[in-house]
Design a protein around this motif. Structure first.
Motif, PDB file in Angstrom:
ATOM      1  N   UNK A 154       6.061 -13.422 -14.160  1.00 44.90           N
ATOM      2  CA  UNK A 154       6.852 -12.315 -14.464  1.00 44.90           C
ATOM      3  C   UNK A 154       6.727 -11.193 -15.209  1.00 44.90           C
ATOM      4  N   UNK A 155       5.384 -11.275 -15.755  1.00 46.91           N
ATOM      5  CA  UNK A 155       4.931 -10.170 -16.992  1.00 46.91           C
ATOM      6  C   UNK A 155       4.247  -9.188 -16.295  1.00 46.91           C
ATOM      7  N   UNK A 156       4.216  -9.162 -14.979  1.00 46.74           N
ATOM      8  CA  UNK A 156       3.648  -7.887 -14.215  1.00 46.74           C
ATOM      9  C   UNK A 156       4.091  -7.669 -12.782  1.00 46.74           C
ATOM     10  N   UNK A 157       4.239  -6.599 -12.174  1.00 47.66           N
ATOM     11  CA  UNK A 157       4.656  -6.241 -11.138  1.00 47.66           C
ATOM     12  C   UNK A 157       3.701  -5.125 -10.584  1.00 47.66           C
ATOM     13  N   UNK A 158       3.720  -4.764  -9.270  1.00 42.50           N
ATOM     14  CA  UNK A 158       3.076  -3.962  -8.610  1.00 42.50           C
ATOM     15  C   UNK A 158       3.652  -2.796  -7.931  1.00 42.50           C
ATOM     16  N   UNK A 159       3.182  -1.826  -8.059  1.00 43.02           N
ATOM     17  CA  UNK A 159       4.088  -0.691  -7.450  1.00 43.02           C
ATOM     18  C   UNK A 159       3.257   0.056  -6.202  1.00 43.02           C
ATOM     19  N   UNK A 160       3.816   0.749  -5.491  1.00 47.66           N
ATOM     20  CA  UNK A 160       3.233   1.214  -4.258  1.00 47.66           C
ATOM     21  C   UNK A 160       4.410   1.192  -3.226  1.00 47.66           C
ATOM     22  N   UNK A 161       4.071   1.747  -1.889  1.00 44.06           N
ATOM     23  CA  UNK A 161       2.967   2.224  -1.492  1.00 44.06           C
ATOM     24  C   UNK A 161       2.725   3.632  -1.906  1.00 44.06           C
ATOM     25  N   UNK A 162       1.179   3.879  -2.167  1.00 43.22           N
ATOM     26  CA  UNK A 162       0.623   5.220  -2.854  1.00 43.22           C
ATOM     27  C   UNK A 162      -0.166   5.399  -1.841  1.00 43.22           C
ATOM     28  N   UNK A 163      -0.160   6.652  -0.903  1.00 38.06           N
ATOM     29  CA  UNK A 163      -1.032   6.945   0.006  1.00 38.06           C
ATOM     30  C   UNK A 163      -1.416   5.883   1.020  1.00 38.06           C
ATOM     31  N   UNK A 164      -0.220   5.099   1.250  1.00 42.81           N
ATOM     32  CA  UNK A 164      -0.312   4.049   2.286  1.00 42.81           C
ATOM     33  C   UNK A 164      -1.082   2.780   1.749  1.00 42.81           C
ATOM     34  N   UNK A 165      -1.265   2.630   0.549  1.00 45.11           N
ATOM     35  CA  UNK A 165      -1.819   1.396   0.051  1.00 45.11           C
ATOM     36  C   UNK A 165      -0.457   0.488  -0.628  1.00 45.11           C
ATOM     37  N   UNK A 166      -0.378  -0.660  -0.208  1.00 51.49           N
ATOM     38  CA  UNK A 166       0.331  -1.624  -0.834  1.00 51.49           C
ATOM     39  C   UNK A 166      -0.053  -2.278  -2.267  1.00 51.49           C
ATOM     40  N   UNK A 167       0.663  -2.340  -3.056  1.00 51.87           N
ATOM     41  CA  UNK A 167       0.330  -2.581  -4.373  1.00 51.87           C
ATOM     42  C   UNK A 167      -0.837  -1.798  -5.080  1.00 51.87           C
ATOM     43  N   UNK A 168      -0.534  -0.310  -5.089  1.00 53.58           N
ATOM     44  CA  UNK A 168      -1.536   0.272  -5.493  1.00 53.58           C
ATOM     45  C   UNK A 168      -1.653   0.432  -6.983  1.00 53.58           C
ATOM     46  N   UNK A 169      -0.574  -0.017  -7.664  1.00 50.54           N
ATOM     47  CA  UNK A 169      -0.870   0.019  -9.327  1.00 50.54           C
ATOM     48  C   UNK A 169      -0.178  -1.314  -9.724  1.00 50.54           C
ATOM     49  N   UNK A 212      -2.451  -8.864   3.503  1.00 54.02           N
ATOM     50  CA  UNK A 212      -3.774  -8.890   3.491  1.00 54.02           C
ATOM     51  C   UNK A 212      -4.859  -9.110   2.567  1.00 54.02           C
ATOM     52  N   UNK A 213      -6.060  -9.724   2.942  1.00 54.34           N
ATOM     53  CA  UNK A 213      -6.736 -10.377   2.182  1.00 54.34           C
ATOM     54  C   UNK A 213      -7.186  -9.195   0.928  1.00 54.34           C
ATOM     55  N   UNK A 214      -7.529  -7.874   1.693  1.00 54.58           N
ATOM     56  CA  UNK A 214      -7.868  -6.830   0.899  1.00 54.58           C
ATOM     57  C   UNK A 214      -7.143  -6.260  -0.220  1.00 54.58           C
ATOM     58  N   UNK A 215      -5.624  -6.520   0.045  1.00 55.73           N
ATOM     59  CA  UNK A 215      -4.720  -6.006  -0.798  1.00 55.73           C
ATOM     60  C   UNK A 215      -4.497  -7.157  -2.066  1.00 55.73           C
ATOM     61  N   UNK A 216      -4.596  -8.575  -1.688  1.00 57.72           N
ATOM     62  CA  UNK A 216      -4.608  -9.601  -2.516  1.00 57.72           C
ATOM     63  C   UNK A 216      -5.773  -9.432  -3.465  1.00 57.72           C
ATOM     64  N   UNK A 217      -6.986  -9.125  -2.938  1.00 55.74           N
ATOM     65  CA  UNK A 217      -8.328  -8.849  -3.986  1.00 55.74           C
ATOM     66  C   UNK A 217      -8.109  -7.784  -4.932  1.00 55.74           C
ATOM     67  N   UNK A 218      -7.388  -6.563  -4.296  1.00 56.17           N
ATOM     68  CA  UNK A 218      -7.289  -5.490  -5.125  1.00 56.17           C
ATOM     69  C   UNK A 218      -6.527  -5.816  -6.154  1.00 56.17           C
ATOM     70  N   UNK A 219      -5.181  -6.609  -6.026  1.00 60.26           N
ATOM     71  CA  UNK A 219      -4.301  -7.178  -7.118  1.00 60.26           C
ATOM     72  C   UNK A 219      -5.251  -7.997  -8.162  1.00 60.26           C
ATOM     73  N   UNK A 220      -5.829  -8.844  -7.604  1.00 57.64           N
ATOM     74  CA  UNK A 220      -6.737  -9.689  -8.501  1.00 57.64           C
ATOM     75  C   UNK A 220      -7.593  -8.813  -9.498  1.00 57.64           C
ATOM     76  N   UNK A 221      -8.249  -7.917  -8.908  1.00 57.72           N
ATOM     77  CA  UNK A 221      -9.170  -7.124  -9.609  1.00 57.72           C
ATOM     78  C   UNK A 221      -8.453  -6.339 -10.867  1.00 57.72           C
ATOM     79  N   UNK A 222      -7.316  -5.599 -10.343  1.00 60.48           N
ATOM     80  CA  UNK A 222      -6.357  -5.149 -11.369  1.00 60.48           C
ATOM     81  C   UNK A 222      -5.936  -6.031 -12.631  1.00 60.48           C
ATOM     82  N   UNK A 223      -5.570  -7.252 -12.185  1.00 58.11           N
ATOM     83  CA  UNK A 223      -5.139  -8.296 -13.319  1.00 58.11           C
ATOM     84  C   UNK A 223      -6.375  -8.501 -13.983  1.00 58.11           C
ATOM     85  N   UNK A 224      -7.407  -8.792 -13.447  1.00 57.86           N
ATOM     86  CA  UNK A 224      -8.656  -9.215 -14.243  1.00 57.86           C
ATOM     87  C   UNK A 224      -8.976  -7.912 -15.281  1.00 57.86           C
TER      88      UNK A 224
END
Length: 455
Positions: A281-296, A249-261
């Motif tokens: 290859x130099x980063x990955x995304x963990x989760x779900x945490x509290x129901x959030x995809x790519x929480x960190x 979903x767009x909100x997940x992709x936007x959250x990932x981009x904000x973290x990368x930024x």
């Protein structure tokens, strides 16, 4: 270790000559495959050529493979068949087999090395240009990522740099718009640093200290008792690669981009340090945490970290403000502070074409994609063409060395945002990273951060 005359993997003439022959043989094999594919043609000729070149570069390891990874960073820069194969070199490069692993581990930790682990996986979890990673478990239950450097990489780097110098010299004669002499010096210094696993462990700790207290940006912890000059062990971080979220979903992709930024720009504007190799290859995304995809976000590799003079960082911010305010005098001073020479009005016009492309999302105070809905295949090509033509007319320019990884990393980060189709007010994100910014503050924080880890 690298300076010890008894070290069998130190940089030496025989190692360079061996590497030179191996590179020639590998690329010749790819050329033979290319010739055969041209003869037999067919609709899948490009795909076969791409596979042959990927196999050659993957087998060679080292800087040439790293160059292919860089090309794959920008979407649609290459024909799709080549982009697909080279992208796999980032996260799925061919690994060296178990005999190499046993030799490397025994050389670094002693012949009884296996007894020091509760488990050690034979198959590599990831492989890249200079080393590969294996998953292991300690007797006290810690999950580790164990990074092993490929053999003779010091000689490989020096040999490949020699060949890259020859290629760059040819490019300089043929093109004439850019003098890349400083670029090869910069690339060489960064590659030599990347072979120093002790330094990488220190920089990993710099990032850990910087993001301490943030659960949404995480770094591994180095494990000194299982590390040496060519072996780096760190805690294992579970997660999925960025491309796994392309259809999220767009909100997940936007959250990932904000973290990368934030993970990239905040260390830059606060410490004068960037991650100079932001490939997928130099980063990955963990989760779900509290129901959030790519929480960190997990930052996974700290080999290619560029530490800038605070003056250069101030120039980055100065140019951002000068472009925002259309301040011509400040634009020229910004380029001068970066190390550009021979500046005149026409040259500043030319540099501004590229600068407005790189800074474009940061200059626009609205929600948008990085490319502002320009197709990825067209993104930046028009600007690059205009810059090259103008520089040729002006007689060329020497690119300052500090500019190399800044430009490369900014484009690589933008490419990740393109892959995600992320939408943000990028200016607002950047302004947030500038809170408390000054050249003097960057210098003080940088001294403290590096001093804390012994750098």
């Amino acid at each position: 270790m690298a300076d010890d005359a008894r070290d069998p993997e130190r940089d030496r003439l025989s190692g360079r000559l061996s590497r030179f022959a191996k590179v020639g043989a590998g690329l010749s094999g790819a050329a033979v495959s290319y010739g055969a594919n041209r003869v037999f043609a067919g609709d899948d000729a490009n795909a076969r050529n791409a596979k042959a070149l990927k196999a050659a570069l993957g087998g060679l390891k080292g800087p040439l493979m790293k160059a292919a990874q860089m090309f794959a960073t920008v979407p649609d820069l290459l024909p799709p068949e080549f982009a697909k194969e080279f992208a796999e070199l980032q996260t799925n490069a061919p690994a060296m087999g178990w005999p190499f692993v046993r030799r490397r581990m025994a050389a670094e930790l002693g012949s009884d090395w296996q007894g020091r682990f509760a488990s050690f996986e034979h198959e590599a979890a990831a492989a890249a240009s200079l080393g590969q990673v294996h998953r292991a478990t300690t007797h006290d239950g810690r999950a580790l990522a164990v990074k092993l450097q490929y053999p003779d990489m010091q000689s490989a780097v020096e040999s490949d740099l020699g060949q890259l110098r020859a290629l760059i010299g040819l490019f300089k004669r043929m093109d004439g718009s850019i003098d890349p002499s400083e670029m090869i010096i910069e690339i060489g210094d960064r590659l030599r640093e990347e072979l120093d696993y002790g330094r990488e462990a220190q920089l990993m700790q710099v990032y850990a200290n910087f993001f301490a207290g943030r659960e949404d940006i995480r770094t591994p912890t180095p494990v000194p008792e299982f590390s040496t000059g060519r072996l780096l062990s760190m805690t294992w971080l579970d997660g999925q690669g960025l491309l796994a979220f392309k259809d999220a979903p767009q909100e997940v992709r936007d959250r990932i981009a904000a973290l990368l930024f934030q993970a990239w720009w905040s260390p830059m504007t606060h410490l004068g340090i960037i991650h100079g190799d932001p490939h997928l290859g130099n980063y990955s995304f963990g989760g779900p945490e509290g129901g959030k995809l790519a929480a960190h976000l997990n930052l996974l590799d700290f080999g290619c970290i560029r530490i800038f003079p605070p003056k250069f960082v101030a120039g980055v911010v100065r140019l951002y403000r000068a472009l925002s305010n259309d301040d011509r005098a400040e634009q020229m001073e910004s380029y001068r502070s970066w190390g550009f020479t021979g500046l005149n009005e026409a040259l500043v016009d030319t540099l501004n074409v590229w600068a407005r492309f790189i800074y474009g999302p940061l200059l626009d105070d609205r929600v948008r994609t990085v490319a502002d809905d320009v197709p990825p295949g067209e993104y930046g090509r028009r600007e690059a063409f205009k810059v090259r033509q103008a520089l040729k007319a002006a007689g060329g320019i020497v690119i300052p060395r500090e500019f190399v990884f800044m430009d490369r990393a900014a484009i690589g980060l933008g490419a990740a945002f393109l892959h995600l189709g992320a939408r943000h007010n990028w200016r607002a994100l950047f302004e947030a990273s500038l809170e408390g910014f000054s050249e003097e503050a960057v210098a003080e924080r940088q001294r403290a951060a590096l001093g804390e880890v012994g750098l």
